[in-house]
Design an enzyme around this catalytic site. Sequence first.
Site, short mmCIF file in Angstrom:
data_model
loop_
_atom_site.label_atom_id
_atom_site.label_comp_id
_atom_site.label_asym_id
_atom_site.label_seq_id
_atom_site.Cartn_x
_atom_site.Cartn_y
_atom_site.Cartn_z
N HIS A 14 13.75 -1.14 1.55
CA HIS A 14 15.10 -0.93 2.85
C HIS A 14 14.25 -1.43 3.91
CE1 HIS A 14 13.49 3.37 3.54
NE2 HIS A 14 12.65 3.11 3.60
N ASP A 15 13.30 -0.86 4.09
CA ASP A 15 12.31 -1.49 5.14
C ASP A 15 12.94 -3.25 6.46
OD1 ASP A 15 11.20 1.44 5.83
OD2 ASP A 15 9.20 0.43 4.88
N GLY A 65 2.55 -1.49 -1.39
CA GLY A 65 3.17 -0.57 -0.34
C GLY A 65 3.25 1.09 -0.81
N GLU A 100 14.80 2.95 -4.78
CA GLU A 100 14.97 3.49 -3.47
C GLU A 100 16.48 4.27 -3.72
OE1 GLU A 100 14.57 1.69 -0.36
OE2 GLU A 100 13.21 0.10 -1.11
N MET A 155 1.14 -7.07 1.60
CA MET A 155 2.68 -7.65 0.54
C MET A 155 3.25 -9.48 1.33
SD MET A 155 5.07 -4.96 0.86
CE MET A 155 6.29 -5.02 2.48
N GLU A 196 20.01 0.46 4.11
CA GLU A 196 20.23 1.23 2.46
C GLU A 196 21.02 0.31 1.32
OE1 GLU A 196 18.11 3.85 1.36
OE2 GLU A 196 17.36 2.91 3.13
N LYS A 247 8.28 1.41 -4.15
CA LYS A 247 9.21 2.74 -3.85
C LYS A 247 9.52 2.21 -2.26
CE LYS A 247 7.34 6.04 -3.75
NZ LYS A 247 7.17 6.76 -2.65
#
Length: 351
Positions: free
Chosen positions: A261-262, A192, A289, A244, A316, A257
């Site tokens: 967190h998504d 990504g 992150e 992915m 997060e 990177k």
Amino acid sequence: MKKTILANLLEKNEMSGNEKTLDIIFGRWRSQILYTGVKLGVFDCVNSVPKNASEIANQLGLDNSLAYRLLRALSSLELLEEDLDLNFTITEQGELLGKDHPRTLRGIALLEEGIEHYSIWKHLPAMIIDGKQNAFPREYGKKLFEYTESSQSYREVFNEAMSSYSRIQTGWILEALEGLDFSKIQHICDVGGGQGHLLCSILVKHPQLKGTVLELENVINNKDLLWAPKMGVQDRCNYLEGNMFNDVPQADAYIMKMILHDWSDEECITILSKLHRRAKNEGTVFIAEHMVPGPEKPHFSKLFDIHMMCVATGRERTAEEYADLSRKAGWSNIKTLHSHSGQMGVVQASK
């Protein structure tokens, strides 16, 4: 004379509790004024040569009277400077909002204060009551990445913002990775990885490495935006279309990177498990992150977490939470590396 940043901070520390609370309440006024200036092209029109408000308005096709009031407000935010003759020049801060600035923040302003992200925040109270993290579907009937695929205008702003974010975050990540031994790594895959800014920066620092950026087709199909030729590493950097969740190329190391967190915990474990299966012997994963610190420390990540609540299914996390997800996916020998500023961290794990 303009106040220094330190003077502003000292002044803010001297504010009463009432004034500090009001300052938070009116925060959206500032960001929307800034957004409007960016949206209307003010920061690409005004430069270091004084230009009258009426001339700026005429150049941009704006109403003279209302444009002056906007320019005056932007000056109050120290993005422009105004003189007694209604002439305006740009400040160092304002220059960062021009589209041609090498460290431009224009895309971030357009994304985070644009209509799509502005609209979803109104669902925050209902989500917290309902326990359903779905502001984007509530507003648009689609999840974030589905909406990105369907809207060209949003996708263009989203990609521009991600490039700006990437340039900032790359510096923090390189700080965290400083001094790390890459001698056992020959091939690193940025999962990504967008247009490749982080991976290409790593390749520049480590000439023995080869790399692959795994990304969706719509991100890498504009060859003019890819970083490998701009940074002179095109012979060592390959761009590969893929997803992915379906498959990743085999590599000695993977870096992600601002990816995990998504996604929810279950989705993160799926991604990390996929990387673990495809990693070569003694393979490594780097998870970069914003790491949430303890309760004693105010931190951007704690605010960003609420933003993630609105835009996606992720959140997060603390360094230990990322380590726990890695263990559940089969990774071990886990440690955390931090940038000097503490803004970002990198969880490193091995196969």
